[in-house]
Design an enzyme around this catalytic site. Structure first.
Site, mmCIF file in Angstrom:
data_model
loop_
_atom_site.group_PDB
_atom_site.id
_atom_site.type_symbol
_atom_site.label_atom_id
_atom_site.label_comp_id
_atom_site.label_asym_id
_atom_site.label_seq_id
_atom_site.Cartn_x
_atom_site.Cartn_y
_atom_site.Cartn_z
ATOM 1 N NE ARG A 1 21.398 24.831 5.005
ATOM 2 C CZ ARG A 1 20.547 25.641 4.356
ATOM 3 N NH1 ARG A 1 19.437 26.058 4.941
ATOM 4 N NH2 ARG A 1 20.790 26.022 3.135
ATOM 5 C CD GLU B 1 17.123 20.466 3.810
ATOM 6 O OE1 GLU B 1 17.203 21.402 2.990
ATOM 7 O OE2 GLU B 1 18.097 20.006 4.412
HETATM 8 N N1 MTE Z 1 10.852 13.257 1.252
HETATM 9 C C1 MTE Z 1 10.873 11.920 1.047
HETATM 10 N N2 MTE Z 1 9.718 11.280 0.842
HETATM 11 N N3 MTE Z 1 12.041 11.210 1.074
HETATM 12 C C2 MTE Z 1 13.254 11.812 1.307
HETATM 13 O O1 MTE Z 1 14.298 11.157 1.314
HETATM 14 N N4 MTE Z 1 14.425 13.944 1.774
HETATM 15 C C3 MTE Z 1 14.319 15.296 2.326
HETATM 16 C C4 MTE Z 1 13.166 16.070 1.671
HETATM 17 N N5 MTE Z 1 11.971 15.264 1.638
HETATM 18 C C5 MTE Z 1 13.260 13.240 1.528
HETATM 19 C C6 MTE Z 1 12.014 13.929 1.459
HETATM 20 C C7 MTE Z 1 15.531 16.089 2.192
HETATM 21 S S1 MTE Z 1 16.769 15.854 3.303
HETATM 22 C C8 MTE Z 1 15.682 17.038 1.216
HETATM 23 S S2 MTE Z 1 17.068 18.015 1.135
HETATM 24 C C9 MTE Z 1 14.651 17.256 0.186
HETATM 25 O O2 MTE Z 1 13.546 16.368 0.320
HETATM 26 C C10 MTE Z 1 15.294 17.056 -1.178
HETATM 27 O O3 MTE Z 1 14.382 17.154 -2.216
HETATM 28 P P1 MTE Z 1 13.877 18.542 -2.830
HETATM 29 O O4 MTE Z 1 15.066 19.435 -2.907
HETATM 30 O O5 MTE Z 1 13.361 18.153 -4.161
HETATM 31 O O6 MTE Z 1 12.846 19.048 -1.907
HETATM 32 MO MO1 MOS Z 2 18.803 17.089 2.555
HETATM 33 S S1 MOS Z 2 19.681 16.922 4.383
HETATM 34 O O1 MOS Z 2 19.740 18.562 2.206
HETATM 35 O O2 MOS Z 2 19.609 15.884 1.715
#
Ligand code: MTE
Ligand code: MOS
Length: 779
Positions: A329, A734
């Site tokens: 990535r 992200e």
């Molecule tokens: N938001 C909150 N509040 N807590 C989290 O742990 N993780 C992030 C993001 N936002 C996270 C977050 C990460 S690393 C990812 S990959 C995505 O949320 C995963 O959730 P989604 O695929 O439903 O967006």
């Molecule tokens: Mo998020 S780093 O892809 O869990």
């Protein structure tokens, strides 16, 4: 501040009208703030529950000679001591390669590596006994390799190097009118989830096991536990209602704790909980990979990049973990928003005697894109141009010029970076503020201001095609209430709320009619990690599929009862509309039950059109791109190096938002988290012993509410996704983490204001006060 959002005050009031696309409160918001939300440590403990603690390696590298089990067993409260030899199956929890021992065996690979597990009557006694690791572990010390640089010099890698080349970068570099080269580095970052790693395993009848695990990947936990126990997967049930944050840190690295709790519970036939103390969590688990860069760039006098070559060296720690996809990535995001005609990238995954680094929001994408942002900034400063101008000149184009092809062979078909940036420049009054800042700096010898804009282009999908699949279950009960279960996990990001919105929309009922339940390997099987921001894209579509199947059966019945064709039946406002008349949804559901119509369904989704050649690093790895841009203004005290963001303007692309309130929350959270990485979160390992000295909030500083920009203007770029995603929305988890690169570059801009014209300060990240002082001293 943002304008207030239209949030429903009372979730119990039936909500008529559109559900998808409106700001709705997080399904657990009230529970979060009242303390009612159940995290794993809140689950009522079953009678006879024992507690585990891990004894950690006191040395960064060594040969494990023996463990004084007698000493450990005689400690107060200790019921058992477990080691690598106790696993009936494989002592390994590596997610991709089998290079990750659960408990140390043979060699000691890093200071903090779990070597044995103490199981005791209470947590305090378990921890006290585990604390004797130093005296209990006999080892022969070996020379550790503690930095990526040292490992790279020895060609010591966890994986073979990866190369991605387009065109003839070396020839074009030689021919370019201007050339620059340099070395740079960015540090790692601790996920710092508020709920630490935890697993609670409860033996079930007939060699079964229930494991409550704070994890982004229940299916993988199930598989790894089964492997470690030498069992079949159907013996293990993994459940997760929610995490108190994951941020990537619980994608693979929840496994060690799950496997130890599972082993202890099975061996002792007692429930066993393993909740890791924060300091131990820091010492045991990995985090975002720090990257070293060595780069060369060739450009013309307008700042057009003609060729670039870059080495990206990631510090992986002792094992591969997810380092391969993280590097892939990174390589696929070095281009960020820019057309690089000739480019060579070399990814080296350095193996060191430290914690094994893993996923963290952005998953290598930020480390790739940050490199080109720093390079472009240097190019601009060398030419005496505003870096913004050089950025714009190098943007991917969609004018038929062919400047829309990424180095990995995917065309950028949905490019909106130019209009998005233009709008942000206008709303943030960039040009006017640039002049004001120049005037301010001319009159202010000590305090300096800086300004920067950085863009984001982020690819959405797992880089591994088969992971892009999801399943869901929707139940409609006879009273018309709806339960949805899907393969994704809730970690605060609002996934359950979005999926419930999708289901409510399909069935035409209010959001209060739909409830999401805990992720459970016994409900949806073979799920992918909730990661790569794909949660709502994948699980939203799967849940929509399930709801549509039920809807179809209901429509057939409604047409029979009300007249008209099944295709013309509409669901909305808690009613079913057909043939010019309507019937309450609950009434139709009740009639369907008596007609013996199936009122629940599964659903499934796979992302279309993806292909990826992992060896050549070529293909179409992403379904679409998410875009964004940020303008940051900072104030730097050139005597102390202190710095703060005074204003941030963000315009971010989430397609057609499923829930603007949640999306803005994600953008704000990611911005502040990325800003922490860029400015204050610094990891320090002792250069000789390899001890992580920043292993607690006392020394490792994450941003607090007070650090977020006092003037913070976040807006969504409201345009439907060109790809057929769930309601034309885009993933948001992200991509916005890359927005605060603008903060780092604004600090660099302020530092440059103290030097001669065309100076290019060497500012490292994180830009702590010390780093800023070093950069100032470098003039
Ligand atoms: N938001 C909150 N509040 N807590 C989290 O742990 N993780 C992030 C993001 N936002 C996270 C977050 C990460 S690393 C990812 S990959 C995505 O949320 C995963 O959730 P989604 O695929 O439903 O967006
Ligand atoms: Mo998020 S780093 O892809 O869990």
């Amino acid at each position: 501040m943002n304008k207030p959002l239209d949030l429903p005050v009372d979730a119990a009031v039936p909500q008529v009208g559109p559900v998808v696309g409106t700001s709705r409160v997080h399904e657990s918001a009230a529970l979060h703030v009242s303390g009612e939300a159940t995290y794993i440590d809140d689950i009522a403990e079953a009678q006879g529950t024992l507690h585990a603690a891990l004894g950690l390696s006191p040395v960064a590298h060594g040969r494990l000679l023996s463990i004084d089990l007698a000493l450990l067993k005689k400690q107060p409260g200790v019921v058992a001591v477990l080691t690598a030899l106790d696993f009936p199956g494989e002592n390994n929890c590596g997610p991709l390669l089998h290079d990750d021992p659960i408990l140390a065996e043979g060699d000691l690979r890093y200071l903090g590596q779990p070597v044995f597990a103490i199981i005791a009557t209470d947590r305090e006694l378990a921890r006290r006994a585990a604390g004797l690791a130093k005296s209990a572990i006999q080892f022969e010390a070996l020379e550790p390799v503690l930095t990526a640089e040292a490992a790279h010099a020895l060609s010591q890698y966890v994986l073979p190097p990866m190369h991605l080349t387009r065109g003839e970068p070396q020839a074009e570099l030689a021919r370019a009118p201007y050339r620059l080269d340099g070395e740079w580095a960015v540090g790692g970052q601790e996920q710092f989830y508020l709920e630490g790693q935890i697993s609670y395993a409860l033996p079930q009848e007939n060699r079964g096991l229930l494991v409550h695990c704070s994890t982004q990947h229940p299916s993988e936990m199930q598989q790894l536990i089964a492997k470690a126990m030498g069992w079949q997967a159907h013996q293990v049930q993994v459940q997760c209602r929610r995490m108190g944050g994951g941020f990537g840190g619980k994608e693979s690295q929840s496994a060690l704790f799950a496997c130890v709790a599972a082993l202890a519970a099975t061996k002792l036939r007692r429930p066993v909980k393993l909740r890791v103390d924060r300091d131990d969590d820091f010492q045991i688990t990995g985090r975002r990979h720090g990257f070293d860069y060595r780069w060369q760039v060739g450009f013309d006098d307008a700042g057009h990049i003609l060729a670039a070559e870059v080495d990206l060296i990631s510090n992986c720690g002792h094992s591969a973990d997810l380092s391969a996809p993280v590097m892939a990535r990174a390589l696929c995001h070095f281009d960020n928003a820019y057309w690089l005609p000739h480019v060579a990238m070399h990814g080296y995954c350095a193996k060191t005697n430290t914690q094994s680094n893993t996923a963290f929001r952005g998953f290598g994408g930020p480390q790739g894109a940050l490199a080109i942002e720093m390079i472009i900034d240097s190019v601009a400063r060398r030419l005496g141009l505003d870096p913004l101008l050089v950025r714009q000149r190098n943007f991917y184009k969609s004018d038929g010029s062919g400047q829309d092809m990424t180095p990995y062979g995917q065309r950028v078909e949905d490019n909106i970076i130019q209009p998005l940036t233009d709008r942000l420049l206008e709303t943030s009054e960039y040009a006017k503020r640039r002049e004001e800042i120049t005037a301010f700096n001319a009159a202010s010898p000590v305090l300096k201001k800086g300004l920067a804009l950085t863009p984001v282009k982020f690819g959405i999908s797992f880089n591994v095609v088969h992971l892009n699949q999801a399943g869901a279950l929707v139940h409609v009960y006879t009273d018309g209430s709806v339960l949805v279960n899907h393969g994704g996990t809730e970690m605060g990001q609002g996934l359950n709320t979005k999926v419930a919105q999708v289901v409510a929309h399909e069935l035409g009922v209010g959001l209060n009619q739909v409830r999401a339940s805990a992720t459970d390997t016994q409900k949806v099987a073979n799920t992918s990690a909730t990661a790569a921001s794909t949660g709502s894209d994948l699980n939203g579509k799967a849940a929509q599929d399930a709801a549509r199947k039920i809807k179809q059966r209901l429509a057939t019945l409604a047409a029979k009862l009300l007249g008209g064709a099944a295709e013309d039946v509409r669901f909305g406002g808690d009613h079913v509309h057909a043939n010019g008349t309507r019937m309450p949804f609950t009434e139709l559901v009740s009639k369907a039950y008596f007609e013996r119509i199936q009122l629940w369904s599964d659903g499934f989704y796979t992302t279309p059109g993806l292909h990826w050649d992992r060896a050549k690093l070529q293909g179409k790895p992403f379904y679409y791109y998410a875009y964004g841009a940020a303008v940051a203004e900072v104030l730097v005290d050139t005597l102390t190096g202190e710095n703060r963001v005074t204003r941030a303007d963000v315009l971010h692309d989430v397609g057609q938002s499923l829930n603007p309130a949640l999306d803005i929350g994600q953008v704000e959270g990611a911005f502040v988290q990325g800003m922490g990485w860029m400015t204050m979160e610094e990891l320090v390992w002792h250069p000789k012993t390899g001890m992580l000295s920043t292993h607690a909030p006392s020394t490792y500083k994450i941003p607090t509410a007070n650090d977020s920009p006092p003037d913070f203007r976040v807006a969504l770029y409201d345009q439907p996704n060109r790809a057929d995603s769930i309601h034309r929305s885009k993933a948001v988890g992200e991509p916005p983490l890359l927005l605060p690169f603008a903060v780092l570059l604004a600090i660099k801009d302020a530092v440059a204001a103290t030097g001669p014209a065309r100076c290019d300060p060497h500012l490292r990240a994180p830009a702590t006060a010390e780093a800023v002082l070093d950069a100032l001293a470098g003039h």
